[in-house]
Design an enzyme around this catalytic site. Structure first.
Site, PDB file in Angstrom:
ATOM      1  N   ASN A 156      -0.170   1.665  17.415  1.00 56.42           N
ATOM      2  CA  ASN A 156      -1.427   1.333  16.738  1.00 56.42           C
ATOM      3  C   ASN A 156      -1.657  -0.161  16.867  1.00 56.42           C
ATOM      4  OD1 ASN A 156      -2.224   3.875  15.586  1.00 56.42           O
ATOM      5  ND2 ASN A 156      -0.480   3.683  14.204  1.00 56.42           N
ATOM      6  N   CYS A 182      10.244  -7.024  13.772  1.00 55.93           N
ATOM      7  CA  CYS A 182      10.018  -6.195  14.964  1.00 55.93           C
ATOM      8  C   CYS A 182       8.749  -6.689  15.670  1.00 55.93           C
ATOM      9  CB  CYS A 182       9.882  -4.730  14.587  1.00 55.93           C
ATOM     10  SG  CYS A 182      11.360  -4.095  13.769  1.00 55.93           S
ATOM     11  N   GLU A 204       0.811  -1.203   0.000  1.00 54.33           N
ATOM     12  CA  GLU A 204       0.000   0.000   0.000  1.00 54.33           C
ATOM     13  C   GLU A 204       0.852   1.263   0.000  1.00 54.33           C
ATOM     14  OE1 GLU A 204      -2.336   0.024   3.539  1.00 54.33           O
ATOM     15  OE2 GLU A 204      -0.587   0.331   4.800  1.00 54.33           O
ATOM     16  N   GLY A 220       7.926  -2.618   4.718  1.00 59.19           N
ATOM     17  CA  GLY A 220       9.279  -3.040   4.377  1.00 59.19           C
ATOM     18  C   GLY A 220      10.374  -2.189   4.969  1.00 59.19           C
ATOM     19  N   CYS A 256       5.230  -4.854  15.158  1.00 58.12           N
ATOM     20  CA  CYS A 256       4.845  -4.460  13.804  1.00 58.12           C
ATOM     21  C   CYS A 256       4.160  -5.621  13.099  1.00 58.12           C
ATOM     22  CB  CYS A 256       6.083  -4.013  13.031  1.00 58.12           C
ATOM     23  SG  CYS A 256       5.728  -3.632  11.306  1.00 58.12           S
ATOM     24  N   SER A 288      14.076   4.517  13.379  1.00 61.59           N
ATOM     25  CA  SER A 288      13.135   3.978  14.363  1.00 61.59           C
ATOM     26  C   SER A 288      13.930   3.524  15.572  1.00 61.59           C
ATOM     27  CB  SER A 288      12.375   2.791  13.755  1.00 61.59           C
ATOM     28  OG  SER A 288      11.608   3.243  12.662  1.00 61.59           O
ATOM     29  N   LEU A 289      13.790   4.234  16.684  1.00 62.45           N
ATOM     30  CA  LEU A 289      14.641   3.965  17.845  1.00 62.45           C
ATOM     31  C   LEU A 289      13.933   3.037  18.834  1.00 62.45           C
ATOM     32  CD1 LEU A 289      17.442   4.746  18.749  1.00 62.45           C
ATOM     33  CD2 LEU A 289      16.484   6.808  19.787  1.00 62.45           C
ATOM     34  N   HIS A 290      12.848   3.514  19.387  1.00 58.36           N
ATOM     35  CA  HIS A 290      11.883   2.698  20.152  1.00 58.36           C
ATOM     36  C   HIS A 290      12.367   2.144  21.490  1.00 58.36           C
ATOM     37  CE1 HIS A 290       9.931   3.261  16.410  1.00 58.36           C
ATOM     38  NE2 HIS A 290       9.916   2.043  15.942  1.00 58.36           N
ATOM     39  N   CYS A 295      -7.792  -1.027   7.724  1.00 53.05           N
ATOM     40  CA  CYS A 295      -6.387  -1.192   7.371  1.00 53.05           C
ATOM     41  C   CYS A 295      -5.869  -2.578   7.744  1.00 53.05           C
ATOM     42  CB  CYS A 295      -5.561  -0.127   8.090  1.00 53.05           C
ATOM     43  SG  CYS A 295      -3.919   0.044   7.459  1.00 53.05           S
ATOM     44  N   CYS A 353       8.231  -7.829   5.357  1.00 52.83           N
ATOM     45  CA  CYS A 353       9.494  -7.346   5.925  1.00 52.83           C
ATOM     46  C   CYS A 353      10.124  -8.482   6.709  1.00 52.83           C
ATOM     47  CB  CYS A 353       9.249  -6.150   6.849  1.00 52.83           C
ATOM     48  SG  CYS A 353      10.780  -5.403   7.460  1.00 52.83           S
ATOM     49  N   CYS A 398       3.317   8.263   1.403  1.00 54.71           N
ATOM     50  CA  CYS A 398       4.069   7.246   2.145  1.00 54.71           C
ATOM     51  C   CYS A 398       4.079   5.982   1.290  1.00 54.71           C
ATOM     52  CB  CYS A 398       3.366   6.999   3.475  1.00 54.71           C
ATOM     53  SG  CYS A 398       4.074   5.646   4.413  1.00 54.71           S
ATOM     54  N   SER A 421      12.955   6.030   6.196  1.00 58.82           N
ATOM     55  CA  SER A 421      12.908   5.556   7.580  1.00 58.82           C
ATOM     56  C   SER A 421      13.512   4.158   7.661  1.00 58.82           C
ATOM     57  CB  SER A 421      11.455   5.518   8.055  1.00 58.82           C
ATOM     58  OG  SER A 421      11.374   4.922   9.334  1.00 58.82           O
TER      59      SER A 421
END
Ligand code: SAH
Ligand code: SF4
Length: 409
Positions: A315, A128, A104, A184, A131, A238-240, A358, A124, A117, A216
């Site tokens: 999310n 993670c 998408e 990805g 995700c 992306s640190l997180h 989604c 991927c 985006c 990213s």
């Protein structure tokens, strides 16, 4: 099972590759500069219409090449104007499984810009934990034409509809910013991603400035250096998590490239970056990484890296083992960073009403093999990467995290 198409796809060529293609055809390299605007500024899908090429050249080109954009499977618009396209990505390359993969792209209109985006892989392999893309597997890298094709279709569609917005100059494509934050890991599809970036930046194609294109990454350190040398666009990381123990758990890539290495790569990137800061994305997971003490530890971690933070409340997706933090908790986290002088934004959710769907329609990945990044051992028990073996998986439906506003510009 579909046979690979016999004619090459002109959307697969970056500017240098298109020159080489014409030279190999016995034509002059400048043909590339003639054809690129037809492809990426006028969004022409028919070689016969390229009126500044002679009939002889057009015929010669049509015999070996065509223009194949990814097919739109679904096109959904939310009440706030966020629009999502679901693209089939099998027709262009021929997929051995015969199953259809889909990715998408999301268009986010704002007051002063239109951002798209885009996705770079079908699935991927980075695994993670938070995700949905990572949890559901990997099929393959997208081709250059499939990556660029998302921008091509979105621009072409919005132009044909006569989209009007304050930031659009008459006749110009409506998308002014591109973020590689869809499905990805862009740096795991390096060659094709860099070729796509060359087209985004080329004056003969999309002509975007390097600061209007943001990539990213989850932190594939050697490829951050490679990107700096090949095509330094704005970088988001992306640190997180503020420490290796927690980041190892959330993002298996950290086992291979721990935080000290990642921070050093960020500093090196800034030597050539189009902006003088790195954007750190920080996903907030309730009771996992969202305490004020985590924020305080981040301040220490990024001490030597000029940066901004973008906080992303989690999310949820079906079966996810995490929860989103409360609003108060997010604001408290932001306050700690801001008090240390670090510009910190909170990513607003966009397209809520299409996000509801989604989880169901956002992409489909039919796994061929699954290389699990989480099979990488922790640093204490080193093992050769070559010992990683692909883990075959059943075909299954894929869902992706709900798309949110990308306030990185
Ligand atoms: N692979 C790249 C880019 C795509 S993911 C990367 O990881 O950076 C884009 C962003 O969405 C990343 O910051 C990622 O961590 C975040 N993300 C993933 N799952 C999410 C979820 N469930 N809720 C909110 N953000 C999520
Ligand atoms: Fe891949 Fe990014 Fe999802 Fe991690 S967060 S699994 S790197 S898409």
């Amino acid at each position: 099972m579909s046979n690979p198409p016999s004619r090459v796809n002109l959307l697969d060529f970056d500017p240098a590759a298109l020159e080489t293609f014409f030279v190999n055809m016995g034509e002059k390299p400048f043909r590339a500069r003639q054809v690129l605007p037809w492809l990426h500024q006028r969004f022409c899908d028919d070689i016969a219409q390229m009126s500044d090429l002679s009939k002889v050249v057009r015929d010669k080109l049509s015999a070996v090449a065509e223009i194949r954009a990814p097919r739109v499977l679904r096109d959904t618009t939310a009440s706030d104007g966020t629009r999502k396209w679901l693209f089939a990505v099998d027709n262009a390359s021929g997929n051995e499984t015969g199953a259809e993969n889909a990715v998408e792209a999301v268009f986010l209109p704002e007051d002063d810009r239109g951002t798209l985006c885009i996705s770079t892989q079908a699935g991927c392999m980075m695994d993670c934990a938070f995700c949905s893309t990572g949890q559901q597997g990997f099929n393959r890298n997208l081709s250059v034409g499939e990556i660029v094709g998302q921008l091509w279709v979105a621009n072409r569609t919005l132009l044909a509809e006569g989209m009007n917005a304050p930031w659009i100059d008459a006749g110009r494509p409506p998308i002014t910013n591109v973020v590689l934050m869809g499905m990805g890991e862009p740096l795991a599809n390096f060659k094709n991603v860099v070729a796509a970036l060359q087209l985004f930046l080329s004056d003969h194609a999309y002509g975007l400035s390097r600061r209007r294109v943001t990539l990213s990454t989850s932190g594939v350190v050697p490829m951050i250096d490679a990107l700096r040398d090949a095509c330094p666009v704005a970088l988001a990381v992306s640190l997180h998590a503020p420490d290796d123990a927690l980041r190892d758990r959330l993002m298996p890539v950290n086992r291979r490239h721990p935080l000290t290495e990642l921070m050093a790569a960020c500093r090196r990137y800034l030597d050539k970056a189009p902006r003088d800061f790195i954007t750190f994305e920080y996903l907030l997971l309730a009771d996992v990484n969202d305490a004020p003490t985590h924020a305080a530890a981040l301040i220490d971690l990024v001490r030597d890296v000029p940066c901004k933070f973008n906080l992303i409340p989690f999310n949820p997706f079906p079966g996810a083992p995490y929860r989103a933090p409360t609003r108060d908790r997010v604001l408290a986290f932001q306050r700690v960073l801001m008090n240390a002088g670090i510009v910190t934004t909170i990513r607003k959710t966009r397209g809520d009403d299409i996000d509801a769907a989604c989880g169901q329609l956002a992409g489909q990945v039919h796994n061929r093999v699954r290389y699990r990044m989480s099979d990488v051992p922790r640093r204490a028990e080193p093992r050769e990467a070559a010992t990683l073996s692909p883990v075959p998986r059943e075909h299954h439906r894929f869902s992706c995290y709900p798309h949110t506003k990308h306030s990185v510009t």
